[in-house]
Design a protein around this motif. Structure first.
Motif, PDB file in Angstrom:
ATOM      1  N   THR A 155     -49.810  22.335  10.958  1.00 39.06           N
ATOM      2  CA  THR A 155     -50.295  20.995  10.627  1.00 39.06           C
ATOM      3  C   THR A 155     -51.103  20.414  11.779  1.00 39.06           C
ATOM      4  O   THR A 155     -52.181  19.840  11.580  1.00 39.06           O
ATOM      5  N   TYR A 156     -50.596  20.584  13.001  1.00 43.21           N
ATOM      6  CA  TYR A 156     -51.318  20.080  14.181  1.00 43.21           C
ATOM      7  C   TYR A 156     -52.697  20.729  14.307  1.00 43.21           C
ATOM      8  O   TYR A 156     -53.673  20.079  14.693  1.00 43.21           O
ATOM      9  N   LEU A 157     -52.783  22.017  13.968  1.00 44.98           N
ATOM     10  CA  LEU A 157     -54.043  22.754  14.064  1.00 44.98           C
ATOM     11  C   LEU A 157     -54.941  22.537  12.841  1.00 44.98           C
ATOM     12  O   LEU A 157     -56.011  23.141  12.752  1.00 44.98           O
ATOM     13  N   ARG A 245     -53.878  33.250  22.121  1.00 40.65           N
ATOM     14  CA  ARG A 245     -55.044  34.018  21.681  1.00 40.65           C
ATOM     15  C   ARG A 245     -55.580  33.490  20.355  1.00 40.65           C
ATOM     16  O   ARG A 245     -56.791  33.327  20.171  1.00 40.65           O
ATOM     17  N   LEU A 246     -54.669  33.229  19.426  1.00 45.28           N
ATOM     18  CA  LEU A 246     -55.069  32.771  18.102  1.00 45.28           C
ATOM     19  C   LEU A 246     -55.827  31.443  18.187  1.00 45.28           C
ATOM     20  O   LEU A 246     -56.776  31.207  17.436  1.00 45.28           O
ATOM     21  N   THR A 247     -55.411  30.565  19.113  1.00 37.96           N
ATOM     22  CA  THR A 247     -56.016  29.236  19.224  1.00 37.96           C
ATOM     23  C   THR A 247     -57.060  29.153  20.332  1.00 37.96           C
ATOM     24  O   THR A 247     -57.504  28.059  20.678  1.00 37.96           O
ATOM     25  N   ASN A 248     -57.446  30.318  20.886  1.00 41.42           N
ATOM     26  CA  ASN A 248     -58.499  30.348  21.912  1.00 41.42           C
ATOM     27  C   ASN A 248     -58.191  29.369  23.049  1.00 41.42           C
ATOM     28  O   ASN A 248     -59.067  28.659  23.548  1.00 41.42           O
ATOM     29  N   GLU A 289     -61.766  30.125  14.063  1.00 41.44           N
ATOM     30  CA  GLU A 289     -63.107  29.545  14.206  1.00 41.44           C
ATOM     31  C   GLU A 289     -63.033  28.070  14.592  1.00 41.44           C
ATOM     32  O   GLU A 289     -63.888  27.570  15.335  1.00 41.44           O
ATOM     33  N   SER A 290     -62.013  27.370  14.110  1.00 41.02           N
ATOM     34  CA  SER A 290     -61.881  25.944  14.406  1.00 41.02           C
ATOM     35  C   SER A 290     -61.569  25.660  15.870  1.00 41.02           C
ATOM     36  O   SER A 290     -61.665  24.511  16.322  1.00 41.02           O
ATOM     37  N   PRO A 297     -65.991  28.529  24.359  1.00 39.87           N
ATOM     38  CA  PRO A 297     -66.434  29.815  23.815  1.00 39.87           C
ATOM     39  C   PRO A 297     -65.256  30.771  23.631  1.00 39.87           C
ATOM     40  O   PRO A 297     -64.207  30.625  24.268  1.00 39.87           O
ATOM     41  N   LYS A 298     -65.417  31.724  22.761  1.00 40.33           N
ATOM     42  CA  LYS A 298     -64.358  32.689  22.463  1.00 40.33           C
ATOM     43  C   LYS A 298     -63.999  33.482  23.710  1.00 40.33           C
ATOM     44  O   LYS A 298     -64.867  34.040  24.376  1.00 40.33           O
TER      45      LYS A 298
END
Length: 320
Positions: A155-157, A245-248, A289-290, A297-298
């Motif tokens: 939800t936060y993301l 990693r998932l959230t960069n 992507e978000s 940057p990634k």
């Protein structure tokens, strides 16, 4: 020293609360993970009686003679099940192994999911009545709590609330009982020998049930080491590398360590029981992507949770 934001959140208000209460919990959780990197959780459904029983059984297990413990050590399982003896795990980048031994319990698939074939069987401790039952009960409680926390994180993301559900159903999670054993002659230790060197957890999130003594320290976003007092009643939750990693790096993995006590207390044991919530091995950890833009940057190459786990187990010395 600045004071980081360390909320104590009521998990019951998220599980049983109104939509507004659930949103408040998610916001508080995300804010904390962007500040101190961790929260404490109350009203989590684990009774004091169950927690006390857990620690009694964990202590009894490590008090067994070395020969009895060693029969449960399966080196080919890279420390993922059963007993792991002292000197085997080293924090990433460290030269000296942590001053600890541990026991790990993994997923038990009971619903016919074919993923069961991917998981080795748990080692069944024969010598202590109640050990296997209480650790399984704790595992199931913390796995359920972790799923609720991941829903709040989703939800936060601004992801669908069930984003993580399919990835953690029968996931590769681990309950680890740790014994930081007594040191009879602290002066003989290498200068860099500590109970647990500074490290980040591999998984999505970690849920830690108190500890039998102080020593846990967390590195805050302002690069200050913050001691976390030991309280059996609360659960400490932090972000692991997979979620980072998932959230960069939007949600950053929490660096923490367990420091040695004063020399006069080195002859005493310390016990703790973290639950490492892992997804299934095929979860794609490609950054969302978000969470990628011109200012962010990634940062990470694409890989699955299983590939990342294997990489990290090699780095800390548990896998060849």
């Amino acid at each position: 020293m600045s004071t980081p934001y360390i909320p104590c959140l009521d998990l019951g208000s998220y599980i049983n609360g109104s939509e507004a209460q659930r949103k408040k919990f998610s916001d508080e959780l995300g804010k904390a993970f962007n500040d101190s990197g961790f929260v404490t959780i109350t009203n989590h459904g684990l009774s004091q009686e169950l927690i006390d029983k857990l620690y009694q059984n964990i202590q009894a297990a490590f008090n067994l003679p070395e020969a009895q413990k060693k029969k449960y050590e399966k080196v080919e399982l890279a420390g993922q099940r059963g007993y792991t003896s002292p000197g085997k795990e080293t924090a990433k980048g460290a030269k000296t192994a942590d001053l600890k031994e541990f026991w790990q319990i993994g997923q038990e698939v009971t619903d016919g999911d074919p993923i069961k074939e991917q998981y080795p069987a748990n080692e069944y401790l024969e010598e202590i009545v109640g050990f296997n039952q209480v650790t399984r009960e704790i595992y199931q409680h913390l796995e359920t709590n972790g799923k609720h926390l991941l829903r709040a994180i989703a939800t936060y993301l601004e992801l669908p609330i069930d984003y993580f559900d399919k990835h953690v159903h029968n996931g590769n999670s681990i309950l680890r009982g740790i014994h930081y054993f007594p040191i009879e002659n602290p002066d003989a230790l290498p200068d860099d020998a500590v109970r647990a060197g500074a490290h980040e957890d591999i998984n999505l999130i970690t849920l830690l049930i108190g500890a039998s003594a102080d020593g846990l320290e967390v590195l805050t976003r302002s690069e200050e080491w913050l001691p976390i007092k030991a309280h059996h009643t609360d659960i400490v939750v932090n972000v692991g590398d997979m979620l980072q990693r998932l959230t960069n790096n939007k949600l950053k993995s929490t660096t923490h360590r367990v420091v040695n006590p004063p020399p006069e207390l080195m002859k005493t044991s310390r016990f703790s029981v973290p639950f490492f919530l892992h997804p299934r091995r095929d979860m794609d950890l490609t950054s969302l992507e978000s969470c990628i833009d011109a200012e962010h940057p990634k940062k990470y190459v694409d890989m699955t949770a299983g590939e990342y786990l294997d990489e990290r187990l090699r780095e800390i010395g548990l896998k060849k």
